[in-house]
Structure formats: structure tokens, C-alpha cells
Design an enzyme around this catalytic site. Structure first.
Site, PDB file in Angstrom:
ATOM      1  N   ASP A 104       0.818  -1.206   0.000  1.00 34.84           N
ATOM      2  CA  ASP A 104       0.000   0.000   0.000  1.00 34.84           C
ATOM      3  C   ASP A 104       0.851   1.254   0.000  1.00 34.84           C
ATOM      4  O   ASP A 104       0.577   2.200  -0.729  1.00 34.84           O
ATOM      5  CB  ASP A 104      -0.967   0.012   1.188  1.00 34.84           C
ATOM      6  CG  ASP A 104      -0.262  -0.074   2.538  1.00 34.84           C
ATOM      7  OD1 ASP A 104       0.917  -0.468   2.593  1.00 34.84           O
ATOM      8  OD2 ASP A 104      -0.913   0.218   3.554  1.00 34.84           O
ATOM      9  N   ASP A 107       7.562   3.968   2.169  1.00 36.09           N
ATOM     10  CA  ASP A 107       8.188   5.230   2.567  1.00 36.09           C
ATOM     11  C   ASP A 107       9.671   4.994   2.828  1.00 36.09           C
ATOM     12  O   ASP A 107      10.477   5.200   1.943  1.00 36.09           O
ATOM     13  CB  ASP A 107       7.455   5.934   3.708  1.00 36.09           C
ATOM     14  CG  ASP A 107       7.038   5.021   4.837  1.00 36.09           C
ATOM     15  OD1 ASP A 107       7.691   3.985   5.066  1.00 36.09           O
ATOM     16  OD2 ASP A 107       6.068   5.355   5.509  1.00 36.09           O
ATOM     17  N   ASP A 163      -4.194   3.393   7.372  1.00 34.89           N
ATOM     18  CA  ASP A 163      -4.919   3.715   8.598  1.00 34.89           C
ATOM     19  C   ASP A 163      -4.130   4.606   9.540  1.00 34.89           C
ATOM     20  O   ASP A 163      -2.924   4.790   9.384  1.00 34.89           O
ATOM     21  CB  ASP A 163      -5.274   2.428   9.341  1.00 34.89           C
ATOM     22  CG  ASP A 163      -4.070   1.802  10.025  1.00 34.89           C
ATOM     23  OD1 ASP A 163      -4.137   1.568  11.236  1.00 34.89           O
ATOM     24  OD2 ASP A 163      -3.053   1.545   9.344  1.00 34.89           O
TER      25      ASP A 163
END
Length: 184
Positions: A104, A107, A163
Site C-alpha cells: 500500500d 516510505d 490507517d
């Protein structure tokens, strides 16, 4: 402007779902073209990638495609813990197979580097990486992301599977933390 509140934080709309969906379809077309005949195993990283996996696989037309999931964690609250934990492992034999990790968010790259190392020990033909969202300025590793949907700045975002302490995954749009409206 659309806003949501999750726990003690407010978030404002950043990217609408139709933009995200178009990018996922574009990446699906690219994967179909590049991996035709490979019989790939798509490996979704739970929990965050569940929406990306479902959306992407609707566009994959490669014969012999399989899907599986692993669960790893490296986040607590708004920041990475810097430690990757395997929570649910891979059960399929990937020897000689093309594996595509579906993530998802990339980073720092810590989780993907950990997964690639784990997978390469199982002797796949090749390991590819697909990311719904990625933060080029946050990368700490020399990592190839083979299939990229949307680049982001180094802001904390929720929605489309991402989330904030368990909340916000269900929103189809992407929201960014709105620092000016959060409770202290």
C-alpha cells in the site's frame, strides 16, 4: 473540502478515489504487458494493501495468476517503529516463480527490503515490487519499485487501505493529516 476525523486527528481530502483507480488500472495494464506468460504470484502485504490488491487484480488478465498474503508491521501511530515484524508468513513454494509484492505504501523502504530478503532465500525467478503510494523523499534504501501508482510527499495519509491506529482504511479517497485542526 472533505474532511474526516480519526481518533484525535483531522484529515483533509488529498486524492479522490477516481484518480487512484485510474493509476491502478494503468499499472495493471503495465503488469499484464510485462509479465505475460510468467504465471506470477501476487503477494499482498496486509493489512494496508487489501484495497490495492482487490483493485489491481480486477485488471490482471495473466493466465495462471495466483494471490497470497503476508502480514508485517512497522508502524505505530503516525510514525514507523523502524523494526519489521513477520506476523503471518508465506506458505507457497515460490522456487522459480515470479513474485510481485503488492504494498500500500512505501516510505523508508524497510519493510520491502525485509520482504525481498525473505523471498530471495526461497529462490524465486524474480521479485518485483508494486506500490499504490510511495514517498521518494523518505526512501532510505536503494530500492527499485517496478510498478508505481502515485508519488506522495512525506506527509501522513489515510484511506484506501491506509490507517491511523486502525481507523480510516475503509475510505476510498486518500486524506492527509490536517495539522491546523487537530486536538491537543
Amino acid at each position: 473540502m472533505k474532511r474526516i476525523k480519526l481518533h484525535d486527528r483531522c484529515f483533509r481530502l488529498m486524492i479522490e478515489a477516481d484518480v487512484i483507480d485510474r493509476e491502478i488500472e494503468r499499472v495493471g495494464t503495465q503488469i499484464n504487458r510485462e509479465l505475460a506468460g510468467e504465471r506470477p504470484l501476487f503477494l499482498g502485504v496486509l493489512n494496508g494493501a487489501f484495497m490495492f490488491v482487490a483493485d489491481l487484480l480486477k485488471h490482471i488478465t495473466i493466465e495462471g495468476t495466483e494471490i497470497s498474503f503476508v502480514k508485517i508491521a512497522s508502524y505505530a501511530g503516525l510514525s514507523s517503529t523502524g523494526k519489521v515484524q513477520d506476523l503471518i508468513g508465506l506458505r507457497e513454494d515460490i522456487t522459480g516463480r515470479t513474485v510481485v509484492i503488492l504494498e500500500d505504501m512505501i516510505d523508508s523502504g524497510e519493510s520491502i527490503m525485509h520482504m525481498k530478503k525473505m523471498l530471495e532465500e526461497k529462490h524465486p525467478k524474480q521479485v518485483k515490487v508494486a506500490a499504490l503510494f510511495y514517498k521518494p523523499k523518505a526512501l532510505k534504501y536503494d530500492l527499485t519499485i517496478d510498478y508505481k501508482c502515485i508519488a506522495l510527499e512525506n506527509d501522513f495519509v489515510v484511506g484506501h487501505g491506509l490507517d491511523y491506529d486502525g481507523l480510516g482504511r475503509n475510505y476510498p479517497d486518500l486524506y492527509v493529516v490536517d495539522e491546523g485542526t487537530n486536538e491537543n
